[in-house]
Design a protein around this motif. Structure first.
Motif, PDB file in Angstrom:
ATOM      1  N   UNK A 138       0.850  -1.188   0.000  1.00  0.00           N
ATOM      2  CA  UNK A 138       0.000   0.000   0.000  1.00  0.00           C
ATOM      3  C   UNK A 138       0.885   1.237   0.000  1.00  0.00           C
ATOM      4  N   UNK A 139       0.513   2.203  -0.850  1.00  0.00           N
ATOM      5  CA  UNK A 139       1.196   3.491  -0.924  1.00  0.00           C
ATOM      6  C   UNK A 139       0.271   4.571  -0.380  1.00  0.00           C
ATOM      7  N   UNK A 140       0.852   5.500   0.371  1.00  0.00           N
ATOM      8  CA  UNK A 140       0.084   6.563   1.009  1.00  0.00           C
ATOM      9  C   UNK A 140       0.619   7.926   0.612  1.00  0.00           C
ATOM     10  N   UNK A 141      -0.209   8.954   0.838  1.00  0.00           N
ATOM     11  CA  UNK A 141       0.254  10.312   0.602  1.00  0.00           C
ATOM     12  C   UNK A 141       0.985  10.810   1.849  1.00  0.00           C
ATOM     13  N   UNK A 142       1.423  12.043   1.843  1.00  0.00           N
ATOM     14  CA  UNK A 142       2.188  12.602   2.950  1.00  0.00           C
ATOM     15  C   UNK A 142       1.431  12.657   4.263  1.00  0.00           C
ATOM     16  N   UNK A 143       0.097  12.594   4.207  1.00  0.00           N
ATOM     17  CA  UNK A 143      -0.716  12.604   5.422  1.00  0.00           C
ATOM     18  C   UNK A 143      -1.056  11.200   5.902  1.00  0.00           C
ATOM     19  N   UNK A 144      -0.563  10.183   5.200  1.00  0.00           N
ATOM     20  CA  UNK A 144      -0.844   8.799   5.585  1.00  0.00           C
ATOM     21  C   UNK A 144      -2.102   8.224   4.981  1.00  0.00           C
ATOM     22  N   UNK A 145      -2.800   8.975   4.126  1.00  0.00           N
ATOM     23  CA  UNK A 145      -4.012   8.466   3.487  1.00  0.00           C
ATOM     24  C   UNK A 145      -3.639   7.479   2.389  1.00  0.00           C
ATOM     25  N   UNK A 146      -4.348   6.378   2.333  1.00  0.00           N
ATOM     26  CA  UNK A 146      -4.106   5.366   1.294  1.00  0.00           C
ATOM     27  C   UNK A 146      -4.460   5.948  -0.070  1.00  0.00           C
ATOM     28  N   UNK A 147      -3.595   5.695  -1.049  1.00  0.00           N
ATOM     29  CA  UNK A 147      -3.808   6.194  -2.399  1.00  0.00           C
ATOM     30  C   UNK A 147      -3.895   5.042  -3.387  1.00  0.00           C
ATOM     31  N   UNK A 148      -2.937   4.132  -3.302  1.00  0.00           N
ATOM     32  CA  UNK A 148      -2.782   3.083  -4.305  1.00  0.00           C
ATOM     33  C   UNK A 148      -2.255   1.834  -3.625  1.00  0.00           C
ATOM     34  N   UNK A 149      -2.763   0.675  -4.037  1.00  0.00           N
ATOM     35  CA  UNK A 149      -2.236  -0.599  -3.556  1.00  0.00           C
ATOM     36  C   UNK A 149      -1.847  -1.432  -4.769  1.00  0.00           C
ATOM     37  N   UNK A 150      -0.903  -2.326  -4.559  1.00  0.00           N
ATOM     38  CA  UNK A 150      -0.419  -3.184  -5.624  1.00  0.00           C
ATOM     39  C   UNK A 150      -0.514  -4.621  -5.125  1.00  0.00           C
TER      40      UNK A 150
END
Length: 146
Positions: free
Chosen positions: A58-70
């Motif tokens: 899981x990839x997150x933005x600078x605030x820790x919000x999930x953006x993209x998963x692989x």
């Protein structure tokens, strides 16, 4: 019905998930391209040598919000964009503010492993480049006309 009540009564998007035969490689591509971070525990250094390869990252933005998963899959034939036996099913859209930024970000994407499918940088109606990520998923980078 209040806006808060309405939002709590419908499903909410958590993240977009992309299937791939190389979860770590594709996660690294998007981490670099979009300036994202790994969800704690998904970083490459969090896995001990000899561990099974990650099958979900899981990839997150600078605030820790999930953006993209692989997600790792055994076989994932690349879409045959724009036509052919395997349609794209979905794609990701990213925007930049100027044509110069479009050129720069497309060059970055290619340096990270993407390939250009269609270059419309100089299109007078919409400056857009359609690319494929290292797993073959189409994505666009464009300059919005707003």
């Amino acid at each position: 019905m209040s806006d808060t009540t309405a939002r709590s009564s419908v499903p909410r998007l958590r993240q977009v998930v992309l299937d791939t035969e190389d979860a770590r490689g594709l996660a690294e591509f998007y981490r670099e391209l979009l300036g994202l971070e790994y969800l704690p525990g998904d970083e490459p250094e969090a896995r001990a040598e000899g561990d099974d390869p990650a099958d979900w990252l899981v990839l997150t933005d600078g605030d820790g919000a999930r953006v993209l998963a692989v997600q790792q899959v055994a076989s994932m034939p690349a879409p045959t964009w724009p036509e052919g036996p395997r349609p794209q099913m979905m794609h990701l859209d990213f925007w930049v503010a100027t044509v110069d930024a479009l050129r720069a970000q497309c060059a970055r994407a290619v340096a990270l492993g993407a390939r250009v499918l269609e270059d419309g940088t100089d299109d007078p109606e919409e400056s857009i480049v359609i690319l494929a990520d290292p797993a073959g998923h189409p994505f666009c980078i464009f300059v919005p006309d707003e």
